[in-house]
Design an enzyme around this catalytic site. Sequence first.
Site, PDB file in Angstrom:
ATOM      1  N   TYR A   1      -1.802  -1.422  10.585  1.00  0.00           N
ATOM      2  CA  TYR A   1      -1.923  -1.748   9.160  1.00  0.00           C
ATOM      3  C   TYR A   1      -0.721  -1.215   8.370  1.00  0.00           C
ATOM      4  CZ  TYR A   1      -3.888  -1.504   4.394  1.00  0.00           C
ATOM      5  OH  TYR A   1      -4.108  -1.616   3.038  1.00  0.00           O
TER       6      TYR A   1
ATOM      7  N   SER B   1       0.853  -1.192   0.000  1.00  0.00           N
ATOM      8  CA  SER B   1       0.000   0.000   0.000  1.00  0.00           C
ATOM      9  C   SER B   1       0.880   1.229   0.000  1.00  0.00           C
ATOM     10  CB  SER B   1      -0.871   0.025   1.257  1.00  0.00           C
ATOM     11  OG  SER B   1      -1.545   1.252   1.380  1.00  0.00           O
TER      12      SER B   1
HETATM   13  P1  NAD Z   1     -11.238  -6.400  -0.008  1.00  0.00           P
HETATM   14  O1  NAD Z   1     -11.884  -6.330   1.321  1.00  0.00           O
HETATM   15  O2  NAD Z   1     -12.106  -6.504  -1.183  1.00  0.00           O
HETATM   16  O3  NAD Z   1     -10.180  -7.578  -0.046  1.00  0.00           O
HETATM   17  C1  NAD Z   1      -9.486  -8.023   1.094  1.00  0.00           C
HETATM   18  C2  NAD Z   1      -9.715  -9.514   1.193  1.00  0.00           C
HETATM   19  O4  NAD Z   1      -8.873 -10.042   2.210  1.00  0.00           O
HETATM   20  C3  NAD Z   1     -11.132  -9.898   1.599  1.00  0.00           C
HETATM   21  O5  NAD Z   1     -11.962 -10.038   0.481  1.00  0.00           O
HETATM   22  C4  NAD Z   1     -10.921 -11.208   2.339  1.00  0.00           C
HETATM   23  O6  NAD Z   1     -11.264 -12.297   1.508  1.00  0.00           O
HETATM   24  C5  NAD Z   1      -9.439 -11.268   2.595  1.00  0.00           C
HETATM   25  N1  NAD Z   1      -9.181 -11.513   4.006  1.00  0.00           N
HETATM   26  C6  NAD Z   1      -9.099 -10.617   5.002  1.00  0.00           C
HETATM   27  N2  NAD Z   1      -8.868 -11.256   6.172  1.00  0.00           N
HETATM   28  C7  NAD Z   1      -8.788 -12.574   5.882  1.00  0.00           C
HETATM   29  C8  NAD Z   1      -8.559 -13.740   6.671  1.00  0.00           C
HETATM   30  N3  NAD Z   1      -8.327 -13.670   7.977  1.00  0.00           N
HETATM   31  N4  NAD Z   1      -8.586 -14.945   6.049  1.00  0.00           N
HETATM   32  C9  NAD Z   1      -8.810 -15.045   4.719  1.00  0.00           C
HETATM   33  N5  NAD Z   1      -9.005 -13.963   3.928  1.00  0.00           N
HETATM   34  C10 NAD Z   1      -8.995 -12.752   4.506  1.00  0.00           C
HETATM   35  O7  NAD Z   1     -10.340  -5.084  -0.105  1.00  0.00           O
HETATM   36  P2  NAD Z   1      -9.143  -4.682  -1.116  1.00  0.00           P
HETATM   37  O8  NAD Z   1      -9.008  -3.216  -0.938  1.00  0.00           O
HETATM   38  O9  NAD Z   1      -9.307  -5.238  -2.442  1.00  0.00           O
HETATM   39  O10 NAD Z   1      -7.878  -5.334  -0.391  1.00  0.00           O
HETATM   40  C11 NAD Z   1      -6.937  -6.134  -1.075  1.00  0.00           C
HETATM   41  C12 NAD Z   1      -5.541  -5.724  -0.673  1.00  0.00           C
HETATM   42  O11 NAD Z   1      -5.305  -4.406  -1.136  1.00  0.00           O
HETATM   43  C13 NAD Z   1      -5.313  -5.697   0.838  1.00  0.00           C
HETATM   44  O12 NAD Z   1      -4.052  -6.245   1.125  1.00  0.00           O
HETATM   45  C14 NAD Z   1      -5.313  -4.222   1.143  1.00  0.00           C
HETATM   46  O13 NAD Z   1      -4.546  -3.936   2.286  1.00  0.00           O
HETATM   47  C15 NAD Z   1      -4.686  -3.670  -0.110  1.00  0.00           C
HETATM   48  N6  NAD Z   1      -4.890  -2.244  -0.344  1.00  0.00           N
HETATM   49  C16 NAD Z   1      -6.129  -1.723  -0.522  1.00  0.00           C
HETATM   50  C17 NAD Z   1      -6.276  -0.373  -0.734  1.00  0.00           C
HETATM   51  C18 NAD Z   1      -7.632   0.277  -0.926  1.00  0.00           C
HETATM   52  O14 NAD Z   1      -7.711   1.497  -0.914  1.00  0.00           O
HETATM   53  N7  NAD Z   1      -8.691  -0.469  -1.109  1.00  0.00           N
HETATM   54  C19 NAD Z   1      -5.151   0.458  -0.787  1.00  0.00           C
HETATM   55  C20 NAD Z   1      -3.894  -0.107  -0.612  1.00  0.00           C
HETATM   56  C21 NAD Z   1      -3.769  -1.455  -0.391  1.00  0.00           C
END
Ligand code: NAD
Length: 297
Positions: free
Chosen positions: A202, A189
């Site tokens: 985080y 991130s």
């Molecule tokens: P999202 O909620 O759609 O995806 C995150 C997924 O993590 C969930 O769908 C879930 O299946 C999985 N997860 C969480 N805890 C879990 C557990 N204990 N066991 C199994 N699965 C688990 O959200 P996203 O934004 O697509 O997140 C994906 C990645 O992107 C993450 O690592 C997040 O930190 C990163 N990210 C997101 C953003 C943003 O703005 N959305 C920005 C930077 C980084």
Amino acid sequence: MTDRLTMQDPRAQYPQPPFPEQPQPAPGLAREMDPTPDHGETSYKGSGKLAGRKALVTGGDSGIGRAAAIAFAREGADVAISYLADEEADAQEVVRLIEADGRKAIALPGDIVNEDWCRRMVGEVVAGFGGLDLLVINAGRQQYRKSVEEVSSEDFDRTLKTNLYALHWIAQAAVPHLRPGSSVITTASIQAYDPSAILLDYATTKAGIVAYTKALAKQLIERGVRANVVAPGPIWTVLQPSGGQPQEKVRTFGEGSVFGRPGQPVELAPVYVLLASQEGSYINGEVYGVTGGAGVA
Ligand code: NAD
Ligand code: MG
């Protein structure tokens, strides 16, 4: 909405704030978001870049992982997705999309804070597909806390287990199966570089993911395997309204970007495909920012 490949002003290409407040308990469902995120369901077109590959995408049910899973299938890969049991409805939509592309899908509900499950999950993919070539370690936990006193040991433990320990357990189980030409991609991130005050635990894990992946890349290239990091900025996913941000920040999400809007998950897909494919043959140990102009240094 115009086609995503039509030349146009990218600032106006996708929805802009204000958004409705929409609290959901974590982990939340993408299908309940308003507006609906674009994960490439109808918009991503493939061209055979990952023909015959076998992929595992953690958190592949929703958000950035779903966008990677859909794109990988459109590019010709069989795709396994891991997710939490509460996310079955989102996961089944992705399974249908993968199968609609004529590819095989494996659904892996389970909690990755459990080491044994992380290892078994990798085993199920290897057994089901007959191998593993592409590993996207993307699942993440993000729950904001306004002050350092509010970050409980349970919070700290669960965030580190989900975002860092599981990364290690899954990578360790998968590496023996990867062949020359395989690719590992992690999702960090912009928080690794420019942490928000309310994301102490985080942001710490996201910096850890960058270091871990760069170190792993140095090891894996000795086997002909590459490893890289994607570092997103604000992306319109259910992570945010399900406790990742306070609701007032969901309303204005992406407003601070020079684009005046958040990114959509599908805008990350081409980067995951590049890093996974043989077209990324000289790219290793790098951090790819998709931040909406904020940068990753
Ligand atoms: P999202 O909620 O759609 O995806 C995150 C997924 O993590 C969930 O769908 C879930 O299946 C999985 N997860 C969480 N805890 C879990 C557990 N204990 N066991 C199994 N699965 C688990 O959200 P996203 O934004 O697509 O997140 C994906 C990645 O992107 C993450 O690592 C997040 O930190 C990163 N990210 C997101 C953003 C943003 O703005 N959305 C920005 C930077 C980084
Ligand atoms: Mg989800």
